[in-house]
Write an enzyme that holds these catalytic residues in place. Structure first.
Site, short mmCIF file in Angstrom:
data_model
loop_
_atom_site.label_atom_id
_atom_site.label_comp_id
_atom_site.label_asym_id
_atom_site.label_seq_id
_atom_site.Cartn_x
_atom_site.Cartn_y
_atom_site.Cartn_z
N ASP A 1 -13.51 8.98 4.49
CA ASP A 1 -13.87 10.25 3.85
C ASP A 1 -14.57 11.21 4.80
O ASP A 1 -15.40 12.02 4.38
CB ASP A 1 -14.77 10.01 2.61
N LYS B 1 -10.59 13.85 7.42
CA LYS B 1 -9.43 13.78 8.34
C LYS B 1 -8.31 14.72 7.90
O LYS B 1 -7.67 15.35 8.74
CB LYS B 1 -8.90 12.35 8.42
N GLY C 1 -7.20 9.25 0.40
CA GLY C 1 -7.02 10.51 -0.33
C GLY C 1 -7.46 11.61 0.59
O GLY C 1 -8.64 11.91 0.70
N HIS C 2 -6.51 12.18 1.32
CA HIS C 2 -6.87 13.21 2.29
C HIS C 2 -6.84 14.58 1.62
O HIS C 2 -5.79 15.07 1.21
CB HIS C 2 -5.92 13.14 3.50
N GLN D 1 -8.89 5.82 6.10
CA GLN D 1 -10.17 5.09 6.00
C GLN D 1 -11.00 5.37 7.27
O GLN D 1 -10.84 6.41 7.88
CB GLN D 1 -9.97 3.59 5.77
P1 IMP Z 1 -9.13 -1.21 -0.52
O1 IMP Z 1 -8.70 -0.54 0.73
O2 IMP Z 1 -8.66 -0.51 -1.78
O3 IMP Z 1 -8.82 -2.67 -0.54
O4 IMP Z 1 -10.74 -1.11 -0.61
C1 IMP Z 1 -11.59 -1.81 0.31
C2 IMP Z 1 -12.84 -1.00 0.63
O5 IMP Z 1 -12.46 0.14 1.39
C3 IMP Z 1 -13.58 -0.46 -0.60
O6 IMP Z 1 -14.97 -0.44 -0.32
C4 IMP Z 1 -13.07 0.96 -0.71
O7 IMP Z 1 -13.98 1.80 -1.38
C5 IMP Z 1 -12.91 1.33 0.75
N1 IMP Z 1 -11.88 2.36 0.97
C6 IMP Z 1 -10.55 2.19 0.95
N2 IMP Z 1 -9.91 3.36 1.22
C7 IMP Z 1 -10.87 4.26 1.42
C8 IMP Z 1 -10.84 5.65 1.78
O8 IMP Z 1 -9.79 6.27 1.97
N3 IMP Z 1 -12.05 6.24 1.91
C9 IMP Z 1 -13.22 5.56 1.75
N4 IMP Z 1 -13.29 4.28 1.44
C10 IMP Z 1 -12.13 3.62 1.27
#
Ligand code: IMP
Length: 424
Positions: free
Chosen positions: A14, A17, A41-42, A222
């Site tokens: 977040d 990007k 979610g960009h 991420q």
């Molecule tokens: P997953 O990727 O859905 O398996 O989530 C694993 C961890 O990564 C969790 O703590 C999510 O909140 C975090 N996470 C996954 N994608 C994002 C992102 O795009 N932004 C921020 N945190 C993320």
């Protein structure tokens, strides 16, 4: 042969990007995603209009750029279809400007059920995933039982049913009563929809672009602290979010990586569970959340907020060989009389460190305090408009991170971006 430039988040995701890719995109012929999936979610704001991209590279919003979903990505066909349809409603031509890697893995409806079941089983130890089936899809990839995009060109249904039945047995063994009735048909339709895109062998396609002198930007999702190997494990995502992921996720040799842009916010956020040394539980943290609109773009969850963490940033810079830094959301700190910068941790067993320790559970941040700039930055359009206290903050960070800060962002719009001179 040109090289691939890479853009990465250096914190817990977040960082902004989407906006930066959109700003950098005019310099590139193509933009590629190399890992992650619709957990990303960009968010981009163009002409005051907000747009959230999940699986499609942010280059789609600029005319003339090719966009590639690389081999390291996991794809939910339903969400991809919805994203495409929304963009097309907004007048953006997606079909001819999006290529999808045959080796990218598919997120099955049962992966989402397994994600939810896994979190339920973990109880208080749950990760707080986005619930998009990311972990189970990557699990199947490394178990060598996954379905890939290229499989839609073959005997797809039989393969799908085999995978689905395996998942259903697993869910039942976990005490779940899985119901696919609402999920399966829309997913199969979305798989059909995906056939309209050109499927490519991403490694050949991308290297062909480079040999042809095309400029390619790899867009990370991420953040580095969520990397499956080097992040705050087990509270991480399931993919390689550091620069090496661009090599494996696109099929590009390390020697063909060019500039590595590292993005961070002027403060820090985290969504989901896991350690966060500089987290603020007070009014200041709430103010950051309010002013920075720190709510998940995908899940709507509140993001945890805190001061900038240079121990984590130095670590992320080292892991990816970052050559240029980009600081986002500077304006969120506009009204803070004092700003804190974490430069080291006090360890729970005694002693301090300025390097990332094996675990950041229970470390205490050690702060340097600097005066805030108490000026509205959102109207700044050039370096000359930046107040002295802000320039001092940027210089302090550059000195402690040892990498130039090439761009500072002072608001969500494309225009609210200041490219600093003499920073490469
Ligand atoms: P997953 O990727 O859905 O398996 O989530 C694993 C961890 O990564 C969790 O703590 C999510 O909140 C975090 N996470 C996954 N994608 C994002 C992102 O795009 N932004 C921020 N945190 C993320």
């Amino acid at each position: 042969m040109t090289k691939v430039d890479v853009l990465l988040g250096l914190q817990w995701g977040d960082e902004g990007k989407g906006k930066v890719v959109d700003v950098l995109a005019p310099h590139y012929d193509a933009v590629a995603r190399f890992q992650g999936g619709p957990n990303a979610g960009h968010t981009l704001v163009v002409d005051g209009k907000k747009c959230v991209l999940r699986s499609i590279p942010s280059g789609i919003l600029r005319q003339g750029q090719m966009n590639i979903v690389g081999s390291g990505v996991v794809i939910d066909a339903v969400l991809l279809m919805e994203e495409v349809q929304q963009l097309e409603r907004d007048g953006i031509n997606v079909t001819s400007r999006l290529k999808i890697a045959r080796k990218a893995h598919l997120i099955l409806p049962t992966h989402r059920l397994l994600d939810a079941a896994g979190e339920r089983l973990k109880g208080s130890q749950r990760i707080g995933t986005t619930g998009k089936g990311i972990g189970p899809a990557y699990t199947d990839k490394v178990r060598r039982t996954g379905l890939r995009v290229g499989d839609v060109e073959g005997d797809f249904l039989a393969r799908y049913e085999r995978a689905r039945d395996g998942h259903m047995r697993l869910l039942q063994a976990l005490g779940e009563r899985p119901d696919l009735s609402q999920l399966e048909q829309p997913w199969l339709e979305a798989i059909d929809f995906m056939r309209r895109f050109e499927l490519v062998d991403c490694e050949n396609y991308v290297n062909g672009l480079l040999r042809g002198g095309k400029r390619l930007l790899a867009e990370g999702a991420q953040g580095s602290m969520l990397d499956v190997d080097y992040g705050s494990y087990p509270f991480v995502t399931s993919s390689t979010t550091v620069c090496a992921g661009a090599c494996t996720g696109l099929g590009v040799a390390p020697s063909n990586i060019g500039e590595v842009y590292g993005i961070f916010k002027a403060y820090c956020t985290r969504v989901g569970a896991g350690p966060f040394p500089t987290e603020l539980h007070d009014e200041v943290g709430s103010e950051m959340r309010r002013l920075g609109h720190e709510y998940g773009a995908v899940t709507g969850r509140e993001r945890r907020c805190g001061w900038i963490d240079l121990v984590a940033l130095r670590y992320a810079i080292q892991l990816s060989g970052v050559t240029k830094l980009i600081m986002m959301k500077s304006d969120v700190l506009d009204a803070m009389p004092t700003i804190k910068v974490c430069d080291a941790y006090r360890l729970p067993g005694g002693g301090t460190t300025s390097q990332m320790p094996y675990s950041i559970d229970n470390v205490t941040p050690i702060y340097t305090e600097v005066p805030g700039w108490l000026t509205d930055l959102t109207h700044a359009t050039s370096e000359q408009d930046l107040p002295e206290a802000f320039v001092s903050y940027v210089s302090l960070l550059e000195e402690r991170l040892d990498v130039p800060i090439a761009i500072v962002s002072v608001g969500p719009d494309r225009e609210q971006t200041i490219v600093r001179k003499n920073r490469g």
